[in-house]
Design an enzyme around this catalytic site. Sequence first.
Site, mmCIF file in Angstrom:
data_model
loop_
_atom_site.group_PDB
_atom_site.id
_atom_site.type_symbol
_atom_site.label_atom_id
_atom_site.label_comp_id
_atom_site.label_asym_id
_atom_site.label_seq_id
_atom_site.Cartn_x
_atom_site.Cartn_y
_atom_site.Cartn_z
ATOM 1 N N HIS B 115 -3.462 15.978 5.130
ATOM 2 C CA HIS B 115 -4.477 14.929 5.235
ATOM 3 C C HIS B 115 -4.155 13.676 4.424
ATOM 4 O O HIS B 115 -4.936 12.710 4.403
ATOM 5 C CB HIS B 115 -5.830 15.522 4.786
ATOM 6 C CG HIS B 115 -7.032 14.822 5.327
ATOM 7 N ND1 HIS B 115 -8.018 14.302 4.521
ATOM 8 C CD2 HIS B 115 -7.403 14.536 6.595
ATOM 9 C CE1 HIS B 115 -8.951 13.739 5.280
ATOM 10 N NE2 HIS B 115 -8.615 13.877 6.535
ATOM 11 N N LYS B 117 -2.687 10.106 3.161
ATOM 12 C CA LYS B 117 -2.444 8.802 3.776
ATOM 13 C C LYS B 117 -1.823 7.963 2.677
ATOM 14 O O LYS B 117 -2.420 7.000 2.206
ATOM 15 C CB LYS B 117 -3.747 8.119 4.222
ATOM 16 C CG LYS B 117 -4.711 8.965 5.037
ATOM 17 C CD LYS B 117 -5.865 9.476 4.221
ATOM 18 C CE LYS B 117 -6.907 10.225 5.057
ATOM 19 N NZ LYS B 117 -6.424 11.101 6.078
ATOM 20 N N ASP B 122 9.722 2.236 -3.290
ATOM 21 C CA ASP B 122 10.736 2.053 -4.338
ATOM 22 C C ASP B 122 10.425 2.876 -5.597
ATOM 23 O O ASP B 122 10.755 2.455 -6.717
ATOM 24 C CB ASP B 122 10.876 0.570 -4.709
ATOM 25 C CG ASP B 122 11.480 -0.244 -3.573
ATOM 26 O OD1 ASP B 122 12.166 0.340 -2.711
ATOM 27 O OD2 ASP B 122 11.245 -1.474 -3.551
#
Lengths: 171, 171
Positions: B115, B117, B122
């Site tokens: 789930h 996101k 870098d």
Amino acid sequence: SFEIETLFFPDKRIICWNFLFSKCRDESCGYCHDCEAPLARLVKTLQNAKRSIDLALFEITSEELTQALLDKLKEGVRVRLIIDSEYMMTTGSKLGKISSAGCEFIHDHTHGLFHHKFAIVDSQLVISGSMNWTRQAAIGNYENVLLVKDKNTALDFEKEYAKMWEEITDR
Amino acid sequence: SFEIETLFFPDKRIICWNFLFSKCRDESCGYCHDCEAPLARLVKTLQNAKRSIDLALFEITSEELTQALLDKLKEGVRVRLIIDSEYMMTTGSKLGKISSAGCEFIHDHTHGLFHHKFAIVDSQLVISGSMNWTRQAAIGNYENVLLVKDKNTALDFEKEYAKMWEEITDR
Ligand SMILES: [Zn+2]
Ligand SMILES: [Zn+2]
């Protein structure tokens, strides 16, 4: 001054209810007593609230997070909630329980989702991430939650909260 | 040193594609040219990547975020992706496109949801919040995304990323 703490899920351990909300005196208790467990950290963060908790949630079914809110309401902490209308009455929703206990709430019934999963504690700490406030999320899903103790961030969220409260109330 | 920037959605404006990815010379262009628009900030944050982008996504259908990743892959930036198996082939998924362009990816097929996101840029900046990388989320939902430029936070996410990559690959 700021602090950021990151919590990752799933944590498949079941945290001892007594350990979270009073004290566990059972020496053979088989449940988790780790205060660094991510769910325990979340509960603790709510328990530390002194004045206000502003919630913006897609849904709330977690027994532990609900209990922490109920305790705060009993203490007189102001708790507000904006919630998505589609999920507010889903199976296991704790909305009825916390609104009965004095939580002010409004629901968003637009076509788009009210997809937030954040809380602002005492206008100074923000809890936000991918995780809905459900039991499934904490023990079954890969999720992250940030605890951000930063005045500017809290202020950004407070402003957005006030804006949404007005927008959704007026609709 | 750290910086936190908070982005809130929905932003119903459609951002000009040319403005995002080259230059818009159309003086009568009716699309949004605001580089502070939240979606423009997200695209810009990806465009600023020099070496690596580690993605942990429930789903990806956003044309704009995909284009930013494709450009980075072309430049030689290392892009990796862990994605939920249930949604990876959903209508409009851009997984095929970015994997063809050289993105390494694995998918999580456990019963619980993958789930997350989030993205780590870098190894020093974390993008995380409630928002899935879809067009609907950006223009239709109430969502928040934090851009956290903080070494310790980035390190926490990198460690979790490495752990998940191993766990999911071995399963
Ligand atoms: Zn116990
Ligand atoms: Zn334009």
